[in-house]
Design a protein around this motif. Structure first.
Motif, PDB file in Angstrom:
ATOM      1  N   ASP A  93       0.757  -1.129  -0.048  1.00  0.00           N
ATOM      2  CA  ASP A  93      -0.013  -0.001  -0.006  1.00  0.00           C
ATOM      3  C   ASP A  93       0.996   1.258  -0.015  1.00  0.00           C
ATOM      4  O   ASP A  93       1.417   1.759   1.079  1.00  0.00           O
ATOM      5  N   ARG A  94       1.300   1.538  -1.137  1.00  0.00           N
ATOM      6  CA  ARG A  94       2.186   2.658  -1.238  1.00  0.00           C
ATOM      7  C   ARG A  94       1.955   3.541  -2.586  1.00  0.00           C
ATOM      8  O   ARG A  94       1.252   3.096  -3.498  1.00  0.00           O
ATOM      9  N   PHE A  95       2.441   4.798  -2.479  1.00  0.00           N
ATOM     10  CA  PHE A  95       2.564   5.788  -3.641  1.00  0.00           C
ATOM     11  C   PHE A  95       3.697   5.457  -4.454  1.00  0.00           C
ATOM     12  O   PHE A  95       4.912   5.170  -4.014  1.00  0.00           O
ATOM     13  N   ASP A 113       5.580   4.623   1.413  1.00  0.00           N
ATOM     14  CA  ASP A 113       4.314   3.752   2.084  1.00  0.00           C
ATOM     15  C   ASP A 113       3.158   5.066   2.465  1.00  0.00           C
ATOM     16  O   ASP A 113       3.675   5.957   2.947  1.00  0.00           O
ATOM     17  N   ARG A 114       2.082   4.613   2.110  1.00  0.00           N
ATOM     18  CA  ARG A 114       0.829   5.544   2.332  1.00  0.00           C
ATOM     19  C   ARG A 114       0.711   6.032   3.982  1.00  0.00           C
ATOM     20  O   ARG A 114       0.268   7.062   3.951  1.00  0.00           O
ATOM     21  N   LYS A 118       0.325  12.117   4.136  1.00  0.00           N
ATOM     22  CA  LYS A 118      -1.248  12.392   4.029  1.00  0.00           C
ATOM     23  C   LYS A 118      -1.723  13.481   3.376  1.00  0.00           C
ATOM     24  O   LYS A 118      -0.637  14.453   3.174  1.00  0.00           O
ATOM     25  N   GLU A 145      -0.445  12.289  -5.817  1.00  0.00           N
ATOM     26  CA  GLU A 145      -1.165  11.165  -5.408  1.00  0.00           C
ATOM     27  C   GLU A 145      -1.773  10.947  -3.972  1.00  0.00           C
ATOM     28  O   GLU A 145      -2.853  10.755  -3.681  1.00  0.00           O
ATOM     29  N   ALA A 146      -0.883  11.448  -3.187  1.00  0.00           N
ATOM     30  CA  ALA A 146      -1.435  11.494  -1.793  1.00  0.00           C
ATOM     31  C   ALA A 146      -2.456  12.700  -1.436  1.00  0.00           C
ATOM     32  O   ALA A 146      -2.897  12.789  -0.555  1.00  0.00           O
TER      33      ALA A 146
END
Length: 195
Positions: A93-95, A113-114, A118, A145-146
């Protein structure tokens, strides 16, 4: 300005120019690190972005980490670095973003890592070099993306003649480089005058 002039002098005295517009500054910045000098560069970056609301610094492994940590120390914020490639200890689960390395001529997938970025974050992107702008573009893609805000980018050495910085600035991103090289040959390095 003292840190900027000192960096230009250090590049002149210790830097080595190689074929293909490659500048080696391994004696003080990205293999052997002059820690006292690095902290001065970090202090200057913190001064440049004082009051901007930065709450996190984002960089790429490996050469960007040292200068990012120096700036983060003076700004009182954490550093997140995008890892290159894949490893067993990386979350799924990562960008992610693809980045072409100027010096190696390879394409790497970088990821964060997401859990570490934030949408409420105000990011300062930091790297040791800015040539074609690919690393910064990758970091900008991860931030987008985040859903995080990018306050700006801070670079130790920008190769102004390669236009990566101009391209990033044209997208509305504030880019502050401690030293900008306008011309580089085997016998001379010319710097852009800065205010």
């Amino acid at each position: 300005m003292i840190a900027i002039r000192a960096l230009e002098e250090k590049i002149q005295s210790e830097g080595q120019v190689f074929a293909g517009n490659v500048l080696k500054v391994s004696s003080f910045l990205n293999q052997q690190i002059d820690t006292a000098f690095l902290l001065e560069m970090g202090k200057e970056i913190a001064r440049l972005y004082e009051g901007s609301g930065v709450n996190k610094i984002l960089t790429v492994e490996a050469s960007g980490i040292a200068i990012a940590v120096a700036a983060a120390f003076y700004m009182g914020v954490p550093v997140v670095f995008a890892k290159k490639g894949d490893a067993k200890n990386l979350s799924s689960d990562r960008f992610c973003a693809e980045v072409r390395s100027f010096t190696k001529g390879t394409v790497n997938v970088i990821s964060v890592d997401r859990a570490y970025i934030k949408k409420e974050d105000k990011l300062l992107l930091i790297d040791d070099f800015l040539a074609d702008g690919n690393a910064l573009k990758g970091l900008l893609n991860i931030a987008a993306e985040a859903g995080a805000e990018v306050v700006g980018a801070a670079i130790a050495i920008e190769k102004g003649f390669q236009k990566g910085g101009d391209a990033i600035r044209s997208e509305g991103v504030r880019v502050e480089s401690l030293a900008i090289i306008d011309k580089m040959t085997d016998t001379e390095i010319l710097f852009r005058p800065q205010d």
